[in-house]
Design a protein around this motif. Structure first.
Motif, PDB file in Angstrom:
ATOM      1  N   VAL A  54      48.605  36.131  44.326  1.00 18.99           N
ATOM      2  CA  VAL A  54      48.516  34.922  45.144  1.00 18.99           C
ATOM      3  C   VAL A  54      49.031  35.202  46.541  1.00 18.99           C
ATOM      4  CG1 VAL A  54      49.225  32.522  45.303  1.00 18.99           C
ATOM      5  CG2 VAL A  54      48.938  33.576  43.059  1.00 18.99           C
ATOM      6  N   ARG A  55      48.275  34.734  47.537  1.00 16.31           N
ATOM      7  CA  ARG A  55      48.654  35.006  48.921  1.00 16.31           C
ATOM      8  C   ARG A  55      48.305  33.827  49.826  1.00 16.31           C
ATOM      9  NH1 ARG A  55      47.743  40.452  52.224  1.00 16.31           N
ATOM     10  NH2 ARG A  55      49.461  40.001  53.602  1.00 16.31           N
ATOM     11  N   ASP A  56      49.091  33.596  50.845  1.00 21.18           N
ATOM     12  CA  ASP A  56      48.773  32.645  51.910  1.00 21.18           C
ATOM     13  C   ASP A  56      48.385  31.255  51.412  1.00 21.18           C
ATOM     14  OD1 ASP A  56      49.216  34.694  53.709  1.00 21.18           O
ATOM     15  OD2 ASP A  56      47.108  35.284  53.764  1.00 21.18           O
ATOM     16  N   VAL A  57      49.346  30.554  50.856  1.00 17.18           N
ATOM     17  CA  VAL A  57      49.121  29.168  50.452  1.00 17.18           C
ATOM     18  C   VAL A  57      49.487  28.282  51.641  1.00 17.18           C
ATOM     19  CG1 VAL A  57      49.786  27.327  48.867  1.00 17.18           C
ATOM     20  CG2 VAL A  57      49.665  29.694  48.053  1.00 17.18           C
ATOM     21  N   ILE A  77      44.871  25.253  50.698  1.00 16.20           N
ATOM     22  CA  ILE A  77      44.031  26.429  50.474  1.00 16.20           C
ATOM     23  C   ILE A  77      44.944  27.612  50.192  1.00 16.20           C
ATOM     24  CG2 ILE A  77      43.923  27.060  52.905  1.00 16.20           C
ATOM     25  CD1 ILE A  77      40.973  27.854  52.328  1.00 16.20           C
ATOM     26  N   ALA A  78      44.463  28.518  49.362  1.00 17.45           N
ATOM     27  CA  ALA A  78      45.191  29.760  49.091  1.00 17.45           C
ATOM     28  C   ALA A  78      44.177  30.883  49.003  1.00 17.45           C
ATOM     29  CB  ALA A  78      45.968  29.658  47.782  1.00 17.45           C
ATOM     30  N   TYR A  79      44.660  32.081  49.224  1.00 17.56           N
ATOM     31  CA  TYR A  79      43.803  33.256  49.066  1.00 17.56           C
ATOM     32  C   TYR A  79      44.313  34.037  47.874  1.00 17.56           C
ATOM     33  CZ  TYR A  79      41.952  32.008  53.561  1.00 17.56           C
ATOM     34  OH  TYR A  79      41.348  31.317  54.578  1.00 17.56           O
ATOM     35  N   LEU A  80      43.430  34.302  46.935  1.00 17.33           N
ATOM     36  CA  LEU A  80      43.764  35.075  45.751  1.00 17.33           C
ATOM     37  C   LEU A  80      43.210  36.481  45.939  1.00 17.33           C
ATOM     38  CD1 LEU A  80      42.760  32.457  43.030  1.00 17.33           C
ATOM     39  CD2 LEU A  80      44.948  32.699  44.216  1.00 17.33           C
ATOM     40  N   LEU A  81      43.990  37.471  45.588  1.00 16.50           N
ATOM     41  CA  LEU A  81      43.555  38.858  45.690  1.00 16.50           C
ATOM     42  C   LEU A  81      43.191  39.353  44.298  1.00 16.50           C
ATOM     43  CD1 LEU A  81      46.293  40.222  48.112  1.00 16.50           C
ATOM     44  CD2 LEU A  81      44.013  39.391  48.683  1.00 16.50           C
ATOM     45  N   GLU A  82      41.923  39.622  44.108  1.00 21.05           N
ATOM     46  CA  GLU A  82      41.425  40.159  42.842  1.00 21.05           C
ATOM     47  C   GLU A  82      40.943  41.577  43.142  1.00 21.05           C
ATOM     48  OE1 GLU A  82      37.591  39.650  39.939  1.00 21.05           O
ATOM     49  OE2 GLU A  82      37.881  38.234  41.552  1.00 21.05           O
ATOM     50  N   GLY A  83      41.818  42.549  42.915  1.00 21.00           N
ATOM     51  CA  GLY A  83      41.489  43.917  43.325  1.00 21.00           C
ATOM     52  C   GLY A  83      41.320  43.946  44.834  1.00 21.00           C
ATOM     53  N   ALA A  84      40.149  44.384  45.302  1.00 23.88           N
ATOM     54  CA  ALA A  84      39.880  44.452  46.741  1.00 23.88           C
ATOM     55  C   ALA A  84      39.253  43.166  47.277  1.00 23.88           C
ATOM     56  CB  ALA A  84      38.948  45.631  47.032  1.00 23.88           C
ATOM     57  N   ASN A  85      38.968  42.216  46.412  1.00 29.53           N
ATOM     58  CA  ASN A  85      38.310  40.968  46.833  1.00 29.53           C
ATOM     59  C   ASN A  85      39.330  39.890  47.182  1.00 29.53           C
ATOM     60  OD1 ASN A  85      35.733  42.015  46.232  1.00 29.53           O
ATOM     61  ND2 ASN A  85      36.008  41.466  44.084  1.00 29.53           N
ATOM     62  N   THR A  86      39.059  39.169  48.260  1.00 34.55           N
ATOM     63  CA  THR A  86      39.861  38.013  48.632  1.00 34.55           C
ATOM     64  C   THR A  86      39.051  36.771  48.305  1.00 34.55           C
ATOM     65  OG1 THR A  86      40.899  39.236  50.423  1.00 34.55           O
ATOM     66  CG2 THR A  86      41.042  36.844  50.526  1.00 34.55           C
ATOM     67  N   ILE A  87      39.647  35.871  47.524  1.00 36.46           N
ATOM     68  CA  ILE A  87      38.943  34.678  47.071  1.00 36.46           C
ATOM     69  C   ILE A  87      39.668  33.444  47.596  1.00 36.46           C
ATOM     70  CG2 ILE A  87      38.185  33.365  45.055  1.00 36.46           C
ATOM     71  CD1 ILE A  87      38.558  36.147  43.544  1.00 36.46           C
ATOM     72  N   PRO A  88      39.043  32.669  48.494  1.00 40.47           N
ATOM     73  CA  PRO A  88      39.683  31.432  48.930  1.00 40.47           C
ATOM     74  C   PRO A  88      39.510  30.353  47.863  1.00 40.47           C
ATOM     75  CG  PRO A  88      37.647  31.805  50.155  1.00 40.47           C
ATOM     76  CD  PRO A  88      37.813  32.954  49.226  1.00 40.47           C
ATOM     77  N   VAL A  89      40.594  29.621  47.617  1.00 41.03           N
ATOM     78  CA  VAL A  89      40.599  28.546  46.628  1.00 41.03           C
ATOM     79  C   VAL A  89      41.187  27.316  47.291  1.00 41.03           C
ATOM     80  CG1 VAL A  89      41.574  27.807  44.422  1.00 41.03           C
ATOM     81  CG2 VAL A  89      40.851  30.161  44.708  1.00 41.03           C
ATOM     82  N   GLY A  90      40.540  26.168  47.085  1.00 37.25           N
ATOM     83  CA  GLY A  90      41.024  24.922  47.663  1.00 37.25           C
ATOM     84  C   GLY A  90      41.470  23.945  46.593  1.00 37.25           C
ATOM     85  N   GLU A  91      42.477  23.133  46.933  1.00 36.52           N
ATOM     86  CA  GLU A  91      43.017  22.145  46.004  1.00 36.52           C
ATOM     87  C   GLU A  91      42.821  20.751  46.578  1.00 36.52           C
ATOM     88  OE1 GLU A  91      47.020  21.790  43.436  1.00 36.52           O
ATOM     89  OE2 GLU A  91      47.335  22.091  45.574  1.00 36.52           O
TER      90      GLU A  91
END
Length: 120
Positions: A54-57, A77-91
């Motif tokens: 978990v990164r940058d909430v 919003i938060a950025y999830l790091l899945e290996g080399a992929n960055t996935i933005p997630v919103g709440e």
């Protein structure tokens, strides 16, 4: 089954993610896989579960590229790091979490997700 975490709850784990990334970038040998701050997210579509860091909430502000999501009820919003992929997630204000994308100058809402701490 572990309870779903909100992005606000996940913000407490970002310091550990940053510490781990700094070790990786410096070439320092990593301890075993992290457990206490690794989460997994589950997509409704296809039942896929992936481990993430978990990164940058942050809260969404009008001036940000995610600002238009405020009209759709999103608050964080938060950025999830899945290996080399960055996935933005919103709440949203009601606690629902969605994968987000950004293209053609506009944010778009994708699959609903659940985020939980990984239980070892």
């Amino acid at each position: 089954m572990a309870e779903q975490l909100s992005l606000k709850q996940l913000s407490q784990y970002t310091f550990a993610t940053d510490e781990r990334l700094a070790k990786m970038e410096s070439g320092t040998e990593l301890d075993e896989e992290p457990t206490e701050f690794t989460a997994f997210y589950h997509r409704d579509r296809g039942g896929v579960e992936e481990d993430v860091l978990v990164r940058d909430v942050n809260e969404i502000i009008e001036e940000s590229k995610w600002g238009p999501l405020l009209d759709k009820g999103f608050e964080r919003i938060a950025y999830l790091l899945e290996g080399a992929n960055t996935i933005p997630v919103g709440e949203k204000g009601n606690g629902d979490l969605y994968e987000l994308t950004y293209g053609n100058g506009e944010p778009a809402v994708g699959d609903k997700v659940q985020i939980q701490l990984r239980q070892e």
